[in-house]
Design a protein around this motif. Structure first.
Motif, short mmCIF file in Angstrom:
data_model
loop_
_atom_site.label_atom_id
_atom_site.label_comp_id
_atom_site.label_asym_id
_atom_site.label_seq_id
_atom_site.Cartn_x
_atom_site.Cartn_y
_atom_site.Cartn_z
N LEU A 109 0.53 -1.09 0.30
CA LEU A 109 0.08 -0.04 -0.01
C LEU A 109 0.96 0.81 -0.09
CD1 LEU A 109 -2.82 -0.61 2.73
CD2 LEU A 109 -2.94 -0.18 0.03
N TYR A 110 1.85 1.26 0.61
CA TYR A 110 3.00 3.09 1.41
C TYR A 110 3.94 1.92 -0.10
CZ TYR A 110 0.96 3.67 4.90
OH TYR A 110 0.07 3.86 6.10
N GLY A 111 4.29 1.09 -0.75
CA GLY A 111 4.96 1.47 -1.67
C GLY A 111 4.06 2.14 -3.17
N LEU A 112 2.94 1.27 -3.34
CA LEU A 112 2.07 2.18 -4.32
C LEU A 112 1.93 3.57 -4.39
CD1 LEU A 112 -0.86 -0.49 -4.63
CD2 LEU A 112 1.27 -0.73 -6.41
N GLN A 113 2.28 4.24 -3.51
CA GLN A 113 2.39 5.66 -2.65
C GLN A 113 3.30 6.11 -2.92
OE1 GLN A 113 0.60 7.03 0.77
NE2 GLN A 113 -0.31 4.73 1.11
N LEU A 114 4.43 5.58 -3.76
CA LEU A 114 5.72 6.32 -3.75
C LEU A 114 5.70 6.60 -5.64
CD1 LEU A 114 8.28 4.02 -2.58
CD2 LEU A 114 7.95 5.27 -2.13
N PRO A 115 7.07 7.80 -5.55
CA PRO A 115 6.33 8.70 -7.20
C PRO A 115 7.58 7.94 -7.74
CG PRO A 115 8.21 9.60 -5.62
CD PRO A 115 7.64 8.95 -4.59
N HIS A 116 7.70 8.04 -9.01
CA HIS A 116 8.39 7.54 -10.42
C HIS A 116 9.33 7.78 -10.66
CE1 HIS A 116 4.55 4.56 -10.21
NE2 HIS A 116 4.26 5.76 -10.88
N ARG A 117 9.90 8.55 -9.16
CA ARG A 117 11.19 9.23 -9.56
C ARG A 117 12.06 8.62 -8.46
NH1 ARG A 117 12.15 13.06 -5.69
NH2 ARG A 117 9.99 13.72 -4.99
N THR A 118 13.16 8.78 -8.69
CA THR A 118 14.18 8.18 -7.34
C THR A 118 14.23 8.90 -6.00
OG1 THR A 118 16.12 7.19 -9.63
CG2 THR A 118 17.42 7.80 -7.25
N LEU A 119 13.91 8.72 -4.90
CA LEU A 119 14.59 8.97 -3.74
C LEU A 119 15.59 9.19 -3.35
CD1 LEU A 119 11.44 8.55 -1.82
CD2 LEU A 119 12.16 10.74 -2.84
N ALA A 120 16.58 9.32 -2.59
CA ALA A 120 17.93 9.35 -2.15
C ALA A 120 18.90 10.44 -0.78
CB ALA A 120 19.43 9.50 -3.65
N GLN A 121 19.16 9.65 -0.17
CA GLN A 121 20.10 10.90 0.82
C GLN A 121 19.12 11.75 0.11
OE1 GLN A 121 22.51 9.05 2.90
NE2 GLN A 121 23.13 10.68 4.24
N GLY A 122 19.56 13.09 1.18
CA GLY A 122 19.11 14.13 1.29
C GLY A 122 17.69 14.53 1.50
N ASP A 123 17.05 13.59 -0.04
CA ASP A 123 15.07 14.07 0.11
C ASP A 123 14.74 13.93 1.83
OD1 ASP A 123 16.28 13.89 -2.59
OD2 ASP A 123 15.40 12.14 -3.05
N ARG A 124 14.24 15.77 1.40
CA ARG A 124 12.49 15.12 2.42
C ARG A 124 11.50 15.23 1.84
NH1 ARG A 124 15.34 17.73 6.83
NH2 ARG A 124 17.47 18.13 7.09
N GLY A 125 10.24 14.91 2.49
CA GLY A 125 8.91 15.15 2.60
C GLY A 125 8.13 13.87 2.58
N PRO A 126 6.80 14.64 1.99
CA PRO A 126 5.61 13.24 2.10
C PRO A 126 6.00 11.93 1.49
CG PRO A 126 4.98 15.25 1.66
CD PRO A 126 6.22 15.46 1.50
N ALA A 127 6.88 12.57 0.39
CA ALA A 127 7.53 11.29 -0.45
C ALA A 127 8.25 9.98 0.65
CB ALA A 127 8.02 10.91 -2.03
N VAL A 128 9.21 11.38 1.28
CA VAL A 128 9.89 10.42 1.94
C VAL A 128 9.94 9.22 3.03
CG1 VAL A 128 12.12 9.70 4.16
CG2 VAL A 128 12.05 11.24 1.13
N ARG A 129 8.65 10.01 3.24
CA ARG A 129 7.64 9.98 5.08
C ARG A 129 7.09 8.21 4.40
NH1 ARG A 129 7.22 14.43 7.28
NH2 ARG A 129 5.54 14.73 5.72
N THR A 130 6.28 7.97 3.46
CA THR A 130 5.62 7.67 2.88
C THR A 130 6.79 5.96 2.70
OG1 THR A 130 4.21 8.40 1.35
CG2 THR A 130 4.80 6.44 0.62
N LEU A 131 7.99 6.46 2.11
CA LEU A 131 9.38 5.20 1.65
C LEU A 131 9.85 4.45 3.36
CD1 LEU A 131 11.24 4.17 0.48
CD2 LEU A 131 12.58 5.42 0.87
N GLN A 132 9.13 5.35 3.65
CA GLN A 132 10.11 4.91 5.89
C GLN A 132 8.64 4.10 6.12
OE1 GLN A 132 10.63 9.08 7.04
NE2 GLN A 132 12.93 8.73 6.71
N ARG A 133 7.72 4.19 5.95
CA ARG A 133 6.29 3.62 6.44
C ARG A 133 6.35 2.39 5.84
NH1 ARG A 133 3.05 9.06 5.84
NH2 ARG A 133 3.06 9.81 7.46
N ALA A 134 6.78 1.92 4.16
CA ALA A 134 6.44 1.03 3.81
C ALA A 134 8.21 -0.10 4.26
CB ALA A 134 6.81 1.23 1.94
#
Length: 185
Positions: A109-134
């Motif tokens: 469920l959380y994986g499906l909410q991730l953006p279709h772009r690469t997240l990497a160290q230094g990023d911040r925000g809701p997409a990172v929170r979603t990754l952390q939940r997954a």
């Protein structure tokens, strides 16, 4: 069975509307009872008929993915079950309890909410929170704070090693494949 599930979920992963800016609470016009707490210490198994705060979290995730709207009331009843039907029905080889929500299902469920772009160290925000939940739903220890720092990088590398993906510490294409349900352990 792993590949059948993969084939069934990947088209869904591409069609799911992504709500990246989902706030920690519902919009200000919604009643206080509809507030969402998306981060849990662990993501438990849920069955139809359950009543709990975790069901409220599930209902929020359903709404975030655009499968609602469902009332965020903490009751896993017919409305919640109906909203889950597109996710459940897209799976091949139905399990004996198809509407049972497992930690793997939370992870997806959380994986499906991730953006279709690469997240990497230094990023911040809701997409990172979603990754952390997954990652947390997968069973990894990670603080859900929206900051892609060394702890998230280490957890993601561990996740990648568990899936035989090169441990880059970034949400590259191969990693996103597994985060949206490209596996079934």
């Amino acid at each position: 069975m792993l590949r059948k599930l993969t084939v069934a979920l990947l088209p869904l992963a591409l069609a799911v509307p992504v709500a990246l800016a989902a706030p920690e609470v519902a919009d200000a016009q919604a009643p206080a009872a509809a507030q969402c707490r998306r981060t849990l210490p662990a993501y438990p198994q849920l069955d139809p008929g359950d009543r709990s705060e975790a069901v409220r979290t599930l209902q929020c995730a359903i709404n975030d993915l655009g499968f609602g709207p469902v009332t965020v009331d903490g009751y896993y009843g017919p409305e919640t079950k109906k909203a889950l039907a597109p996710l459940i029905g897209g799976r091949e080889g139905q399990p004996p309890h198809p509407y049972r929500i497992t930690p793997l299902f939370w992870h997806q469920l959380y994986g499906l909410q991730l953006p279709h772009r690469t997240l990497a160290q230094g990023d911040r925000g809701p997409a990172v929170r979603t990754l952390q939940r997954a990652l947390r739903a997968w069973g990894l220890t990670v603080v859900v704070d929206g900051v892609f720092g060394p702890q998230t990088t280490a957890a993601l590398r561990d996740y990648q090693r568990q899936h035989d993906v090169r441990p880059t510490g970034r949400t590259d294409r191969a990693t996103r494949y597994f985060l949206v349900g490209g596996d079934y352990y």
